[in-house]
Design a protein around this motif. Structure first.
Motif, PDB file in Angstrom:
ATOM      1  N   LEU A 238       0.844  -1.195   0.000  1.00  0.00           N
ATOM      2  CA  LEU A 238       0.000   0.000   0.000  1.00  0.00           C
ATOM      3  C   LEU A 238       0.881   1.246   0.000  1.00  0.00           C
ATOM      4  O   LEU A 238       0.958   1.997   0.975  1.00  0.00           O
ATOM      5  CB  LEU A 238      -0.921  -0.021   1.225  1.00  0.00           C
ATOM      6  N   ASP A 239       1.560   1.458  -1.117  1.00  0.00           N
ATOM      7  CA  ASP A 239       2.453   2.602  -1.276  1.00  0.00           C
ATOM      8  C   ASP A 239       1.928   3.456  -2.423  1.00  0.00           C
ATOM      9  O   ASP A 239       1.910   3.026  -3.582  1.00  0.00           O
ATOM     10  CB  ASP A 239       3.877   2.129  -1.566  1.00  0.00           C
TER      11      ASP A 239
ATOM     12  N   ALA B 253      -1.359  12.713 -18.729  1.00  0.00           N
ATOM     13  CA  ALA B 253      -1.719  11.374 -19.217  1.00  0.00           C
ATOM     14  C   ALA B 253      -0.855  10.309 -18.567  1.00  0.00           C
ATOM     15  O   ALA B 253      -1.336   9.233 -18.196  1.00  0.00           O
ATOM     16  CB  ALA B 253      -1.570  11.324 -20.737  1.00  0.00           C
ATOM     17  N   VAL B 254       0.457  10.598 -18.403  1.00  0.00           N
ATOM     18  CA  VAL B 254       1.354   9.656 -17.725  1.00  0.00           C
ATOM     19  C   VAL B 254       0.910   9.455 -16.274  1.00  0.00           C
ATOM     20  O   VAL B 254       0.953   8.333 -15.747  1.00  0.00           O
ATOM     21  CB  VAL B 254       2.806  10.161 -17.794  1.00  0.00           C
ATOM     22  N   ALA B 255       0.467  10.531 -15.614  1.00  0.00           N
ATOM     23  CA  ALA B 255      -0.005  10.412 -14.226  1.00  0.00           C
ATOM     24  C   ALA B 255      -1.252   9.536 -14.148  1.00  0.00           C
ATOM     25  O   ALA B 255      -1.400   8.721 -13.220  1.00  0.00           O
ATOM     26  CB  ALA B 255      -0.287  11.799 -13.656  1.00  0.00           C
ATOM     27  N   VAL B 256      -2.167   9.677 -15.110  1.00  0.00           N
ATOM     28  CA  VAL B 256      -3.375   8.848 -15.126  1.00  0.00           C
ATOM     29  C   VAL B 256      -3.009   7.381 -15.322  1.00  0.00           C
ATOM     30  O   VAL B 256      -3.545   6.484 -14.651  1.00  0.00           O
ATOM     31  CB  VAL B 256      -4.340   9.325 -16.231  1.00  0.00           C
ATOM     32  N   VAL B 257      -2.054   7.125 -16.241  1.00  0.00           N
ATOM     33  CA  VAL B 257      -1.606   5.742 -16.467  1.00  0.00           C
ATOM     34  C   VAL B 257      -0.992   5.167 -15.192  1.00  0.00           C
ATOM     35  O   VAL B 257      -1.246   4.010 -14.818  1.00  0.00           O
ATOM     36  CB  VAL B 257      -0.599   5.703 -17.632  1.00  0.00           C
TER      37      VAL B 257
ATOM     38  N   ILE C 189      -1.177   1.445 -10.529  1.00  0.00           N
ATOM     39  CA  ILE C 189      -1.140   1.202  -9.079  1.00  0.00           C
ATOM     40  C   ILE C 189      -2.381   0.430  -8.643  1.00  0.00           C
ATOM     41  O   ILE C 189      -2.291  -0.531  -7.860  1.00  0.00           O
ATOM     42  CB  ILE C 189      -1.024   2.541  -8.325  1.00  0.00           C
ATOM     43  N   ALA C 190      -3.537   0.834  -9.149  1.00  0.00           N
ATOM     44  CA  ALA C 190      -4.774   0.118  -8.802  1.00  0.00           C
ATOM     45  C   ALA C 190      -4.731  -1.321  -9.301  1.00  0.00           C
ATOM     46  O   ALA C 190      -5.168  -2.250  -8.601  1.00  0.00           O
ATOM     47  CB  ALA C 190      -5.975   0.852  -9.397  1.00  0.00           C
ATOM     48  N   GLU C 191      -4.188  -1.526 -10.500  1.00  0.00           N
ATOM     49  CA  GLU C 191      -4.089  -2.883 -11.035  1.00  0.00           C
ATOM     50  C   GLU C 191      -3.161  -3.747 -10.191  1.00  0.00           C
ATOM     51  O   GLU C 191      -3.456  -4.920  -9.917  1.00  0.00           O
ATOM     52  CB  GLU C 191      -3.590  -2.824 -12.473  1.00  0.00           C
TER      53      GLU C 191
ATOM     54  N   GLN D 226     -10.859   8.728  -6.576  1.00  0.00           N
ATOM     55  CA  GLN D 226     -11.451   8.832  -5.240  1.00  0.00           C
ATOM     56  C   GLN D 226     -11.114   7.613  -4.392  1.00  0.00           C
ATOM     57  O   GLN D 226     -10.843   7.734  -3.189  1.00  0.00           O
ATOM     58  CB  GLN D 226     -12.968   8.998  -5.358  1.00  0.00           C
ATOM     59  N   ILE D 227     -11.112   6.428  -5.016  1.00  0.00           N
ATOM     60  CA  ILE D 227     -10.773   5.208  -4.276  1.00  0.00           C
ATOM     61  C   ILE D 227      -9.321   5.246  -3.807  1.00  0.00           C
ATOM     62  O   ILE D 227      -9.014   4.898  -2.655  1.00  0.00           O
ATOM     63  CB  ILE D 227     -11.037   3.971  -5.157  1.00  0.00           C
ATOM     64  N   ILE D 228      -8.418   5.691  -4.680  1.00  0.00           N
ATOM     65  CA  ILE D 228      -6.999   5.751  -4.317  1.00  0.00           C
ATOM     66  C   ILE D 228      -6.778   6.759  -3.188  1.00  0.00           C
ATOM     67  O   ILE D 228      -6.020   6.500  -2.237  1.00  0.00           O
ATOM     68  CB  ILE D 228      -6.149   6.108  -5.548  1.00  0.00           C
ATOM     69  N   ILE D 229      -7.446   7.900  -3.265  1.00  0.00           N
ATOM     70  CA  ILE D 229      -7.305   8.898  -2.191  1.00  0.00           C
ATOM     71  C   ILE D 229      -7.851   8.341  -0.881  1.00  0.00           C
ATOM     72  O   ILE D 229      -7.229   8.495   0.187  1.00  0.00           O
ATOM     73  CB  ILE D 229      -8.038  10.194  -2.578  1.00  0.00           C
TER      74      ILE D 229
END
Length: 841
Positions: A118-119, A146-150, A155-157, A329-332
């Motif tokens: 969880l980093d 776009a790189v930040a979105v990827v 990270i979620a994957e 929102q989930i990541i935050i």
């Protein structure tokens, strides 16, 4: 802001009311079953501004904002840190919300211990939020965004894959990671956007040449033109042979130019762009103008092609904007939960058993615990015995400051050693100064390690509504108050409590505090007036589910009036004011409340008279005694003055102090015996566990022996069967050999008999029909012989075996016969034997 669950009609107290009349009114009201006057709000009606500020002032007094900052520092993203502060600052949460927050923190702790990773430091949530805003407004998507979105999607994957691997390993992890399990599995990971973005955008955020054919052609053209311009500039600068002039190429507004550092003319013609400056003159050679113009047009085509690529990528993101926004929102939210979990783990916190206070009897109506056993009071406090149970609890900010000081001191030692090593390598010898500085730093580290903060045991019984703590200054009373207040806020907002297991703590609808000597300068109030104003606001807002912390209640005025007012205030809170009130005081009269009202309890901070220093430990059930005269005597004050003070104090107080001394000794003895009993209880548990382990080993050994014996019997039986089979085969072989010999002898005898019968047949008479009489007789005899059925005991001949056997049993209905051939019994058909006339004896 917390809202009181019941209303009170404000009835002001007359300022001339004495302490004795207040106490008498209180007792009479309790006898008659009516609330007394002082159970109403203090100081009459409290204005709304005071009510609104009571909770915020309490949070400020407890330094809750500093603790929120400390927890937020464990978040990995900028938006996560802001969200953590916002979530912790909002203490107006219900009981179910507090339980949910604690469950989330516990699940994150399990995920961290499992190694789920969880980093979130690699997630740039600010850029992702900016990308969502841009695309939602119809603007172009920036490559870096776009790189930040990827990165966010990847990270979620990764988290989903880790969770799925854990669930595949053990399905029980699904419940242990709840409620984070469902949150992670419900997140939609947009692989199509990731693949599209990786085909178009480099890791640095620039658009790839392969993103479109038009972009590739335009960039190739730009590179060719730039190469031509560089070659032209090198040629022009090389033709200038004037040694006094200095030429260099520069870029001005995207156009290649030459900077001339002298005022002399050049051999090439150019357009003067600037002159007269200290940096020289800027010239654009005439020969470079067409190339610069063409380069500008080519760069414009590159920009246009890049915008077309980014526009396509923005359209791709817009089609999945809801999933990406939900994922952000989930990541935050996960970052906030992880920050709470990491803080709780970093300070070795304990999951608290939180329960809803019940006004009647203090029984918990609902609670939340994390699988703790209730086998004994030492392992888990009984809910009927404790209202609040926090053994070895630490003040979070005090512990944080100590650990930071220790860390910085150790870092200084390491830096100093490295500096001394560098100086030795560079032959810059400092002499004794460096060694002395290093020794001083090591001494500071040793002192910090030795002076670790002293934990406080906070254990309040269920029937206690008001706890009065007495003792000397700097003894830890105020720290104890703040520790309880911060622990209650931490439990309410989903944080572990910095205490040893187990921890039981109520859920409070409001935590109110009046601590310190701050004057209200804005309202022109003195210290005493400011305290009364704050207490009045607290009294008006506190409910039967609130926690009230009062420091030095009744201080700041005449001791007699202060004691009377303090007693009235505490009795007011004991009636219907709060679920739990903890107050510190120097007034000895407040110690007597316990002996008049069962809702009160005494405690004191321990003081070592030999070292004249507090031990920062709390003695429960013991009122603190006055140490001023004894301290004065030990410090060498004139004995005449000491004796005079004792006489003025009176024998009654001296006797009370003696009783308190005996109670303290009894308390210490009880604590020692309690610790000894806990020690033996722990030993008995360890011995019981050892016995259980030994019993299990013995049972396992018995099972192994039984299995070994079974295998040995089976092996022996297998060997025996093999031997019997080999013996039987050997006997059958011998039987066949003997049968063959007997058969050969029978054939020889039969051939001889046939020859004899032939000779006899020649000499026999011929019947009138042409048949031999002897042959007809023999056929009749043969038929007669075959039609005869043997019985048990007859000797019969078996032609197939070529031997004589004895009949054991005849089964005429089946047409079968059982015969005995040596040691063997055989089942044969009746037609396969030749019966004999004789019987065996």
């Amino acid at each position: 802001m917390f809202v009181a669950s019941f209303t009170r009609s404000p009835i002001p107290i007359c300022s001339t009311t004495s302490s004795s009349s207040v106490v008498a009114a209180s007792r009479l009201s309790r006898l008659r079953g009516r609330p007394c006057a002082h159970s109403r709000p203090l100081l009459g009606p409290v204005d709304r501004s005071s009510k609104a500020s009571a909770l915020s002032d309490s949070l400020k007094i407890l330094e809750w904002d500093k603790l929120c900052d400390a927890v937020a520092s464990y978040a990995g993203t900028a938006l996560g840190r802001d969200a953590t502060k916002a979530q912790l600052s909002s203490v107006d949460v219900c009981f179910d919300e507090s339980r949910r927050l604690l469950e989330e923190t516990a699940a994150a702790v399990e995920l961290i211990k499992y190694g789920a990773g969880l980093d979130f430091t690699r997630a740039n949530t600010v850029l992702v939020k900016s990308a969502i805003t841009r695309v939602s407004r119809g603007s172009l998507l920036d490559g870096v965004e776009a790189v930040a979105v990827v990165g966010l999607i990847q990270i979620a994957e990764t988290l989903q894959n880790s969770l799925k691997a854990a669930l595949k390993e053990d399905a029980e992890w699904y419940n242990r990671f709840m409620p984070l399990t469902q949150m992670l599995l419900d997140a939609v990971v947009s692989q199509s956007f990731v693949k599209t973005a990786q085909l178009m955008i480099d890791e640095d955020g620039s658009v790839k040449d392969s993103a479109s054919s038009e972009l590739r052609r335009s960039r190739d053209q730009v590179r060719v033109l730039e190469q031509k311009l560089y070659q032209l500039m090198d040629k022009l600068i090389g033709q200038e042979k004037n040694e006094t002039s200095t030429l260099e190429m520069c870029i001005v507004n995207g156009r290649c130019c030459i900077k001339v550092m002298t005022d002399r003319s050049t051999i090439f013609d150019g357009l003067l762009l600037s002159s007269g400056s200290r940096d020289g003159s800027i010239l654009e050679p005439i020969a470079a103008v067409p190339l610069n113009d063409e380069l500008q047009r080519a760069r414009a085509l590159v920009i246009k092609a890049e915008e077309e690529v980014l526009s396509k990528l923005a359209d791709k993101m817009l089609a999945e904007i809801d999933d990406i926004q939900n994922l952000l929102q989930i990541i935050i939210r996960l970052d906030v939960i992880t920050a709470r979990a990491k803080y709780s783990l970093a300070y070795d916190g304990t999951f608290p058993d939180i329960y809803m206070p019940n006004h009647i009897g203090g029984e918990p109506s609902d609670s939340l615990s994390q699988g703790a056993t209730t086998s004994s009071a030492s392992s888990h406090p009984s809910r009927r015995n404790w209202k609040l149970y926090m053994p070895k609890s630490y003040h979070p900010l005090l512990l944080k400051r100590h650990l930071e000081d220790l860390h910085n001191a150790k870092k200084d030692v390491v830096d100093t050693i490295a500096e001394i090593r560098r100086n030795l390598l560079g032959k810059h010898i400092e002499g004794n100064d460096g060694d002395a500085r290093l020794a001083s730093m090591k001494l500071r580290v040793s002192e910090l390690e030795k002076n670790y903060p002293v934990p406080v045991d906070l254990m309040i019984t269920e029937n206690t509504n008001v706890l009065v703590i007495t003792g000397p200054n700097t003894g830890g009373k105020t720290i104890s108050l703040k520790t309880v207040g911060l622990a209650s806020l931490m439990t309410k907002t989903g944080l572990y409590v910095l205490a040893s297991e187990p921890v039981k703590i109520p859920w409070f609808d409001g935590i109110y505090a009046d601590i310190g000597d701050e004057q209200s300068l804005t309202q022109s109030l003195s210290t005493f007036s400011g305290h009364l104003r704050q207490i009045g606001a607290i009294r008006s807002q506190s409910t039967h589910k609130s926690l009230v912390l009062l420091d030095e209640v009744g201080a700041g005025t005449n001791p007699l009036e202060g004691a009377a007012l303090g007693m009235s205030i505490l009795e007011s809170f004991a009636e219907t004011g709060s679920f739990l009130t903890i107050a510190t005081t120097h007034h000895g009269e407040l110690k007597m409340l316990k002996y008049r009202n069962d809702a009160f309890e005494n405690a004191c901070v321990e003081f070592d008279e030999l070292s004249l220093k507090p031990t920062y430990k709390i003695l429960w059930g013991v009122p603190g005694r006055s140490n001023a005269i004894n301290i004065a005597e030990r410090l060498g004050l004139n004995f005449v003055i000491v004796d005079g003070a004792r006489k003025l104090l009176g024998t009654a107080n001296a006797e009370i102090n003696e009783v308190i001394v005996d109670m303290e000794r009894f308390k210490q003895s009880f604590q020692e015996h309690l610790q000894e009993a806990e020690h033996y209880l722990m030993l008995s548990k360890e011995l019981r566990e050892s016995l259980l382990v030994a019993k299990k080993k013995i049972a396992d050994h018995a099972v192994k022996l039984k299995n070994r014996k079974t295998r040995a019997v089976l092996d022996s039986a297998s060997v025996a069967r093999s031997l019997l089979r080999s013996k039987l085969l050997q006997q059958q072989l011998q039987f066949r050999e003997s049968s063959e010999v007997e058969s050969e002898k029978g054939r020889v005898v039969s051939s001889r008999q046939s020859a004899e019968d032939l000779e006899q047949s020649k000499s026999c008479d011929i019947s009138p029909g042409g048949r031999s009489l002897s042959s007809e007789a023999s056929k009749a005899a043969g038929v007669d012989e075959q039609s005869k059925i043997p019985v048990a005991g007859d000797m019969v001949h078996v032609p197939s075996l070529g031997m004589q056997v004895v009949v054991s049993k005849v089964e005429e209905t089946k047409g079968e016969i059982i015969v005995q051939a040596g040691n063997m019994k055989l089942r044969l058909k009746l037609k396969d034997i030749q019966s004999q006339r004789s019987r065996t004896t």
